[in-house]
Design an enzyme around this catalytic site. Structure first.
Site, PDB file in Angstrom:
ATOM      1  N   GLU A  80      42.400  18.024 -56.357  1.00 42.27           N
ATOM      2  CA  GLU A  80      43.462  17.117 -56.798  1.00 42.27           C
ATOM      3  C   GLU A  80      42.885  15.780 -57.243  1.00 42.27           C
ATOM      4  O   GLU A  80      43.367  15.167 -58.193  1.00 42.27           O
ATOM      5  CB  GLU A  80      44.470  16.887 -55.666  1.00 42.27           C
ATOM      6  CG  GLU A  80      45.266  18.118 -55.298  1.00 42.27           C
ATOM      7  CD  GLU A  80      46.199  17.843 -54.141  1.00 42.27           C
ATOM      8  OE1 GLU A  80      47.415  17.832 -54.371  1.00 42.27           O
ATOM      9  OE2 GLU A  80      45.690  17.627 -53.018  1.00 42.27           O
TER      10      GLU A  80
ATOM     11  N   LYS B   4      55.588  16.327 -56.626  1.00 44.52           N
ATOM     12  CA  LYS B   4      54.427  16.973 -57.237  1.00 44.52           C
ATOM     13  C   LYS B   4      54.947  18.254 -57.885  1.00 44.52           C
ATOM     14  O   LYS B   4      55.291  19.211 -57.183  1.00 44.52           O
ATOM     15  CB  LYS B   4      53.385  17.346 -56.186  1.00 44.52           C
ATOM     16  CG  LYS B   4      52.519  16.243 -55.683  1.00 44.52           C
ATOM     17  CD  LYS B   4      51.472  16.840 -54.738  1.00 44.52           C
ATOM     18  CE  LYS B   4      50.449  15.839 -54.309  1.00 44.52           C
ATOM     19  NZ  LYS B   4      49.412  16.461 -53.451  1.00 44.52           N
TER      20      LYS B   4
END
Length: 121
Positions: A21, A99
């Site tokens: 990420e 997200k």
């Protein structure tokens, strides 16, 4: 209570607990609800009697693009502190960070958190 909403602030950033990420990055969608008394602004048409939502948008985007953090919970807390520090008129706010594509194997639309924060007196 009156409120101002800024919905769907889409920002590419590098937050997350996983290495991938922080290397690859991903989009974060931020929704803000700022609770305040809009009586004066609605009666006087004076921008100084409200929160300039264009400026608030830029502040939120800057926080999301700032130094990476592990948790979107922490990121939302940083957003709330920034807005409270800048605007005395905000009494309370809801911050949702979504997200759309977290690295979770499975079938789902997205993951999100929402913080509700009140101004400390």
């Amino acid at each position: 209570m009156d409120n101002i909403k800024i919905n769907g602030i889409k920002t590419y950033a590098y937050h997350g607990a996983l290495e991938a990420e922080r290397v690859l990055g991903q989009y974060f969608i931020t929704d803000i609800v700022m609770y305040l008394d809009l009586t004066e602004a609605s009666g006087t048409d004076d921008l100084n009697a409200t929160v300039h939502y264009g400026e608030a948008y830029q502040l939120v985007e800057a926080v999301i693009r700032s130094e990476p953090v592990n948790l979107i919970e922490h990121l939302a807390e940083k957003v709330s502190r920034t807005l409270f520090d800048r605007y005395d008129r905000i009494l309370e706010m809801d911050i949702t960070i979504t997200k759309p594509s977290p690295p979770i194997d499975g079938s789902y639309e997205n993951v999100s958190i929402t913080l509700n924060r009140k101004r400390d007196n």
